[in-house]
Design a protein around this motif. Sequence first.
Motif, PDB file in Angstrom:
ATOM      1  N   LYS A 129       0.951  -1.280   0.009  1.00 56.06           N
ATOM      2  CA  LYS A 129       0.033  -0.104  -0.230  1.00 56.06           C
ATOM      3  C   LYS A 129       0.988   1.249  -0.095  1.00 56.06           C
ATOM      4  O   LYS A 129       2.003   1.202   0.858  1.00 56.06           O
ATOM      5  N   GLY A 130       0.688   2.273  -0.758  1.00 62.48           N
ATOM      6  CA  GLY A 130       1.401   3.459  -0.980  1.00 62.48           C
ATOM      7  C   GLY A 130       0.459   4.659  -0.767  1.00 62.48           C
ATOM      8  O   GLY A 130      -0.640   4.714  -0.290  1.00 62.48           O
ATOM      9  N   SER A 131       1.049   5.743  -1.394  1.00 62.91           N
ATOM     10  CA  SER A 131       0.314   7.036  -1.382  1.00 62.91           C
ATOM     11  C   SER A 131      -0.940   7.185  -2.160  1.00 62.91           C
ATOM     12  O   SER A 131      -1.832   7.832  -1.880  1.00 62.91           O
ATOM     13  N   ALA A 132      -1.217   6.144  -3.008  1.00 61.33           N
ATOM     14  CA  ALA A 132      -2.518   5.955  -3.628  1.00 61.33           C
ATOM     15  C   ALA A 132      -3.737   5.573  -2.510  1.00 61.33           C
ATOM     16  O   ALA A 132      -4.797   5.520  -2.974  1.00 61.33           O
ATOM     17  N   ASP A 133      -3.095   4.890  -1.829  1.00 68.06           N
ATOM     18  CA  ASP A 133      -3.953   4.216  -0.726  1.00 68.06           C
ATOM     19  C   ASP A 133      -4.219   5.130   0.397  1.00 68.06           C
ATOM     20  O   ASP A 133      -4.769   4.836   1.560  1.00 68.06           O
ATOM     21  N   GLY A 134      -3.705   6.306   0.800  1.00 64.85           N
ATOM     22  CA  GLY A 134      -3.680   7.328   1.762  1.00 64.85           C
ATOM     23  C   GLY A 134      -2.413   6.963   2.771  1.00 64.85           C
ATOM     24  O   GLY A 134      -2.626   7.629   3.758  1.00 64.85           O
ATOM     25  N   ILE A 135      -1.582   6.398   2.272  1.00 62.91           N
ATOM     26  CA  ILE A 135      -0.454   6.182   3.273  1.00 62.91           C
ATOM     27  C   ILE A 135       0.566   7.268   3.105  1.00 62.91           C
ATOM     28  O   ILE A 135       0.782   7.636   2.227  1.00 62.91           O
ATOM     29  N   GLU A 136       1.050   7.514   4.362  1.00 67.56           N
ATOM     30  CA  GLU A 136       1.816   8.445   4.380  1.00 67.56           C
ATOM     31  C   GLU A 136       3.096   8.403   5.371  1.00 67.56           C
ATOM     32  O   GLU A 136       3.109   7.452   6.011  1.00 67.56           O
ATOM     33  N   PRO A 137       4.229   8.808   5.023  1.00 67.32           N
ATOM     34  CA  PRO A 137       5.579   8.645   5.936  1.00 67.32           C
ATOM     35  C   PRO A 137       5.228   9.067   7.520  1.00 67.32           C
ATOM     36  O   PRO A 137       4.250  10.035   7.874  1.00 67.32           O
ATOM     37  N   ASP A 138       5.762   8.301   8.410  1.00 69.66           N
ATOM     38  CA  ASP A 138       5.505   8.517   9.878  1.00 69.66           C
ATOM     39  C   ASP A 138       4.411   7.996  10.254  1.00 69.66           C
ATOM     40  O   ASP A 138       4.023   8.205  11.658  1.00 69.66           O
ATOM     41  N   MET A 139       3.425   7.269   9.682  1.00 75.85           N
ATOM     42  CA  MET A 139       2.373   6.435  10.089  1.00 75.85           C
ATOM     43  C   MET A 139       2.936   5.221  10.784  1.00 75.85           C
ATOM     44  O   MET A 139       3.679   4.786  10.220  1.00 75.85           O
ATOM     45  N   GLY A 140       2.229   4.859  11.768  1.00 79.35           N
ATOM     46  CA  GLY A 140       2.491   3.468  12.736  1.00 79.35           C
ATOM     47  C   GLY A 140       1.964   2.380  11.902  1.00 79.35           C
ATOM     48  O   GLY A 140       1.118   2.470  11.042  1.00 79.35           O
ATOM     49  N   VAL A 141       2.847   1.330  12.014  1.00 74.73           N
ATOM     50  CA  VAL A 141       2.352   0.127  11.561  1.00 74.73           C
ATOM     51  C   VAL A 141       2.363  -1.056  12.637  1.00 74.73           C
ATOM     52  O   VAL A 141       3.452  -1.276  13.214  1.00 74.73           O
ATOM     53  N   ILE A 142       1.124  -1.648  12.779  1.00 75.21           N
ATOM     54  CA  ILE A 142       1.213  -2.784  13.885  1.00 75.21           C
ATOM     55  C   ILE A 142       0.643  -4.168  13.088  1.00 75.21           C
ATOM     56  O   ILE A 142       0.242  -4.186  11.926  1.00 75.21           O
ATOM     57  N   SER A 143       0.851  -5.159  13.962  1.00 72.34           N
ATOM     58  CA  SER A 143       0.179  -6.551  13.526  1.00 72.34           C
ATOM     59  C   SER A 143      -0.804  -7.098  14.180  1.00 72.34           C
ATOM     60  O   SER A 143      -1.319  -6.164  15.100  1.00 72.34           O
ATOM     61  N   ALA A 144      -1.463  -8.053  14.031  1.00 70.78           N
ATOM     62  CA  ALA A 144      -2.639  -8.636  14.935  1.00 70.78           C
ATOM     63  C   ALA A 144      -2.074  -8.741  16.421  1.00 70.78           C
ATOM     64  O   ALA A 144      -2.902  -8.908  17.123  1.00 70.78           O
ATOM     65  N   THR A 145      -0.646  -8.952  16.481  1.00 70.76           N
ATOM     66  CA  THR A 145      -0.141  -9.158  17.972  1.00 70.76           C
ATOM     67  C   THR A 145       0.587  -8.118  18.648  1.00 70.76           C
ATOM     68  O   THR A 145       0.733  -7.986  19.827  1.00 70.76           O
ATOM     69  N   GLY A 146       0.999  -7.145  17.714  1.00 69.11           N
ATOM     70  CA  GLY A 146       1.761  -5.953  18.433  1.00 69.11           C
ATOM     71  C   GLY A 146       2.319  -5.022  17.536  1.00 69.11           C
ATOM     72  O   GLY A 146       2.276  -4.845  16.326  1.00 69.11           O
ATOM     73  N   VAL A 147       3.333  -3.972  17.964  1.00 65.86           N
ATOM     74  CA  VAL A 147       3.922  -3.121  17.383  1.00 65.86           C
ATOM     75  C   VAL A 147       4.712  -3.699  16.115  1.00 65.86           C
ATOM     76  O   VAL A 147       5.776  -4.675  16.620  1.00 65.86           O
ATOM     77  N   VAL A 148       4.839  -2.916  15.005  1.00 68.90           N
ATOM     78  CA  VAL A 148       5.739  -3.688  13.956  1.00 68.90           C
ATOM     79  C   VAL A 148       6.691  -2.653  13.498  1.00 68.90           C
ATOM     80  O   VAL A 148       7.900  -2.806  13.417  1.00 68.90           O
ATOM     81  N   GLY A 149       6.312  -1.373  13.155  1.00 66.43           N
ATOM     82  CA  GLY A 149       7.325  -0.082  12.939  1.00 66.43           C
ATOM     83  C   GLY A 149       6.635   1.022  12.573  1.00 66.43           C
ATOM     84  O   GLY A 149       5.408   1.329  12.741  1.00 66.43           O
ATOM     85  N   LYS A 150       7.216   1.788  11.627  1.00 62.81           N
ATOM     86  CA  LYS A 150       6.734   2.912  11.322  1.00 62.81           C
ATOM     87  C   LYS A 150       7.087   3.520   9.602  1.00 62.81           C
ATOM     88  O   LYS A 150       8.210   2.840   9.390  1.00 62.81           O
ATOM     89  N   VAL A 151       6.044   3.827   8.868  1.00 56.59           N
ATOM     90  CA  VAL A 151       6.318   4.074   7.668  1.00 56.59           C
ATOM     91  C   VAL A 151       7.332   5.050   7.509  1.00 56.59           C
ATOM     92  O   VAL A 151       7.414   6.186   7.985  1.00 56.59           O
ATOM     93  N   ARG A 152       8.382   4.879   6.545  1.00 58.82           N
ATOM     94  CA  ARG A 152       9.521   5.729   6.195  1.00 58.82           C
ATOM     95  C   ARG A 152       9.338   6.505   4.898  1.00 58.82           C
ATOM     96  O   ARG A 152       9.393   7.729   4.577  1.00 58.82           O
ATOM     97  N   PHE A 153       9.245   5.643   3.795  1.00 59.63           N
ATOM     98  CA  PHE A 153       9.000   6.035   2.398  1.00 59.63           C
ATOM     99  C   PHE A 153       7.838   5.565   1.780  1.00 59.63           C
ATOM    100  O   PHE A 153       7.166   4.379   2.242  1.00 59.63           O
ATOM    101  N   CYS A 154       7.338   6.384   0.871  1.00 57.87           N
ATOM    102  CA  CYS A 154       6.027   5.990   0.075  1.00 57.87           C
ATOM    103  C   CYS A 154       6.110   6.067  -1.382  1.00 57.87           C
ATOM    104  O   CYS A 154       6.523   7.080  -1.710  1.00 57.87           O
ATOM    105  N   SER A 155       5.628   4.963  -2.198  1.00 59.60           N
ATOM    106  CA  SER A 155       5.677   5.616  -3.550  1.00 59.60           C
ATOM    107  C   SER A 155       4.166   5.272  -3.854  1.00 59.60           C
ATOM    108  O   SER A 155       3.323   5.089  -2.732  1.00 59.60           O
ATOM    109  N   LYS A 156       3.829   5.373  -5.059  1.00 56.59           N
ATOM    110  CA  LYS A 156       2.316   5.255  -5.284  1.00 56.59           C
ATOM    111  C   LYS A 156       1.672   4.108  -4.859  1.00 56.59           C
ATOM    112  O   LYS A 156       0.616   4.169  -4.289  1.00 56.59           O
TER     113      LYS A 156
END
Length: 279
Positions: A129-156
């Motif tokens: 998923k990228g900018s075409a899906d509304g994803i932006e840098p610095d958004m948090g990322v989690i899984s069904a079980t816990g913290v995963v990371g943070k968005v750094r770069f996006c393409s389309k």
Amino acid sequence: MLQLVDFIARNRFFLVFVLLEIFSGWLIVRSNSYWGATYFNTSNYYVAKTLAFSNSAREYTRLGEINSDLANENARLNALVATLSQKNAKDAPVGYVPDSAFNARFTYKVAKVVDNETNRTNNYITIDKGSADGIEPDMGVISATGVVGKVRFCSKNYSIVTSILHPQFMVSSKLIRSNEIGTAKWPGKDPNFVDMVDVSRYTKVYKGDSAVTSNVNAVFPPGIMVGKVKSVTVHPDQTFYNIVLELATDFRNLSYVYVVKNRQLGEQETLKQRLGDRR
């Protein structure tokens, strides 16, 4: 056609024998109640087995669709849990009532992991998923079980996520039982463990206690699992504990993740920037 006629002609005695055997079996089943019941029970058993195998094969071919549906349902439930936890915060003082916009500030979007690193010094994850899906840098990322990371770069159509298995990634975390807040960060060794630093040695820390994202966090909703306390040590000349957390997320088996958007993050950052300009 001539080959079929030739085959029947050459094997006519065997075919007649088979037909007579079938006819004899049919007569036995029709005229004898015991053998009739045995035949129907046996045939029903194998028919049921065949149908079960057919249904299993059909369900297996739909596993991707089923997993996608479950991921979307989990995203909806995550948003609901975040809203309810903010509305019913146990540590909120009497009389504090957060507004509805604050309660529902986090939204979730499902993404599939297409590349995942766990054995490097600086590990990154690629999602579909990228900018075409509304994803932006610095958004948090989690899984069904816990913290995963943070968005750094996006393409389309794709995004690169800085994994929690990266020395520069840190997340504010809180121990459930002791209610102490510290920072979880990866020391760059085992992909199953991270350190939790800045927890005072003058408080009680319990082995097996859960560490979750704290309220002092604009990227992740509070209460998302980070890990469980694996070990606690402290040196006589230190002010803080050395705490090792066993990560809640199994990074080697990541399939779907949820990108978290704080709809009020821009407003928060704008206020911080104004404060910085006036200092």
